[in-house]
Design a protein around this motif. Structure first.
Motif, short mmCIF file in Angstrom:
data_model
loop_
_atom_site.label_atom_id
_atom_site.label_comp_id
_atom_site.label_asym_id
_atom_site.label_seq_id
_atom_site.Cartn_x
_atom_site.Cartn_y
_atom_site.Cartn_z
N THR A 208 0.84 -1.21 0.00
CA THR A 208 0.00 0.00 0.00
C THR A 208 0.87 1.26 0.00
OG1 THR A 208 -0.17 0.08 2.44
CG2 THR A 208 -1.87 -1.15 1.25
N VAL A 209 2.00 1.21 0.70
CA VAL A 209 2.90 2.37 0.73
C VAL A 209 3.45 2.64 -0.68
CG1 VAL A 209 5.04 3.32 1.67
CG2 VAL A 209 3.50 2.01 3.15
N LEU A 210 3.91 1.59 -1.35
CA LEU A 210 4.44 1.75 -2.70
C LEU A 210 3.34 2.20 -3.66
CD1 LEU A 210 6.95 1.33 -4.56
CD2 LEU A 210 5.97 -0.90 -5.11
N PHE A 211 2.17 1.59 -3.53
CA PHE A 211 1.04 1.97 -4.40
C PHE A 211 0.70 3.43 -4.19
CE2 PHE A 211 -2.52 0.88 -7.03
CZ PHE A 211 -2.26 -0.40 -7.50
N GLY A 212 0.72 3.87 -2.91
CA GLY A 212 0.45 5.27 -2.62
C GLY A 212 1.49 6.19 -3.22
N LYS A 213 2.78 5.79 -3.12
CA LYS A 213 3.84 6.63 -3.67
C LYS A 213 3.72 6.74 -5.18
CE LYS A 213 8.19 5.27 -4.06
NZ LYS A 213 9.61 4.92 -3.76
N SER A 241 -7.79 0.87 -4.97
CA SER A 241 -6.99 -0.35 -4.79
C SER A 241 -6.29 -0.37 -3.44
CB SER A 241 -5.95 -0.46 -5.91
OG SER A 241 -6.57 -0.60 -7.17
N VAL A 242 -5.78 0.78 -3.01
CA VAL A 242 -5.13 0.86 -1.70
C VAL A 242 -6.13 0.55 -0.60
CG1 VAL A 242 -3.99 2.39 -0.05
CG2 VAL A 242 -3.33 2.43 -2.45
N LEU A 243 -7.33 1.11 -0.68
CA LEU A 243 -8.35 0.85 0.34
C LEU A 243 -8.75 -0.63 0.35
CD1 LEU A 243 -10.62 4.01 -0.08
CD2 LEU A 243 -8.92 3.56 1.69
#
Length: 330
Positions: A208-213, A241-243
């Motif tokens: 999720t961190v990478l997806f957010g970045k 997708s992150v959620l």
């Protein structure tokens, strides 16, 4: 002069430094900053989780675990250095790109020449290879296969995987079955599917961190021809997708308890549910054009990744506490 305070700062964040400040640093501080040591805690946690599961099963050995955790952390550091080198050589990190805005880029900022950079990279990769070789000698079996798989992702994550929408799935695989499951295998000498499923709960956090970045820098990546998964999906679907991945972390914990693989202490993660409405508000709307007034210094232009990072730390802390409690009670 050794600056332990800077070591702690480098382990906690990615500081921006002037040329003069860089020159005053000791070699360890330079290495910690160059390899982005602040994100290595995720790798340490993955190895710790594998070690905890091995201890729970009665297979823990200190020497094997220490070699595993250090080998994984040096391999991760090698990947970070290669990532910066590859993107710099391909022209991705030029012209005040996102990577340069939230932390030091030793090549783009002119803090290291290529000769010094390759010395740091060679020593880092060499330590990872020596530790991996010792573990193969001690354990054999799947250990070589796991190390070769890890080497593949170290060498090819930045290019071509990240450029073609495969970087995010790779992180889920690496921080889950490969790191957690692999750490357990090295200690126990056998594979565990219960540990594999548990590893996905943890691995969804770094993903999720990478997806957010990558969502934060979606337009910048698109302009550079870097087709990360958020570039392919678009911002709205990427936020969704992150959620979904965050929801999956809680649902997997419930499933593991309901299935009898782990006990009720794993449900300690539910104590983090009151923090989710705020996260839903952040991910429910596009990224703001500029940092809000109360936004902490040194983080912008990261936005979605910053909130995913905070959730990951909160969730992972409760997750590990629940596992330790379940292990002790069991």
């Amino acid at each position: 002069m050794i600056d332990v305070k800077m070591w702690g700062r480098a382990l906690n964040q990615m500081p921006k430094l002037s040329q003069h400040e860089w020159q005053a640093l000791d070699p360890v501080a330079r290495w910690l900053i160059a390899c982005r040591a602040s994100v290595l805690f995720m790798t340490f946690t993955a190895a710790a989780l594998g070690g905890l599961m091995a201890w729970r099963a009665g297979f823990f050995q200190w020497d094997l675990w220490l070699a595993t955790v250090l080998g994984l952390m040096f391999a991760h550091a090698t990947n970070n250095l290669l990532n910066d080198y590859t993107d710099s050589r391909r022209g991705i990190d030029k012209d005040n790109y996102y990577r340069n805005q939230y932390g030091v880029h030793v090549l783009e900022d002119g803090l290291m020449d290529e000769g010094e950079f390759w010395r740091y990279l060679g020593i880092t990769a060499g330590i990872a290879l020596l530790l991996g070789g010792w573990l193969i000698y001690q354990r054999s079996g799947l250990t070589l296969d796991l190390m070769l798989a890890g080497a593949f992702f170290v060498l090819f994550y930045t290019w071509p995987l990240k450029y073609y929408g495969m970087g995010e799935p790779a992180v889920l695989l690496v921080w889950g079955p490969l790191m957690v499951g692999g750490s357990y295998y090295v200690l126990a000498g056998q594979w565990s599917w219960d540990v594999t499923w548990l590893s996905l709960v943890f691995a969804l956090g770094p993903t999720t961190v990478l997806f957010g970045k990558h969502t934060d820098k979606l337009e910048a990546d698109k302009g550079k021809g870097v087709n990360t998964l958020p570039v392919i999906l678009g911002e709205t679907r990427s936020r969704d997708s992150v959620l979904i991945m965050i929801a999956a972390q809680y649902l997997l914990c419930l499933a593991l308890v309901a299935g009898g693989s782990f006990g009720w202490p794993l449900l300690l993660v539910l104590a983090n549910l009151p923090n989710l409405p705020g996260l839903l508000r952040i991910y429910g709307q596009p990224k703001p054009a500029a940092a809000p007034e109360n936004f902490p210094d040194g983080i912008w232009p990261l936005w979605f990744s910053a909130f995913a990072f905070r959730h990951t730390r909160q969730f992972t802390t409760l997750f590990l506490l629940g596992l330790v409690a379940d292990t002790l009670i069991g």
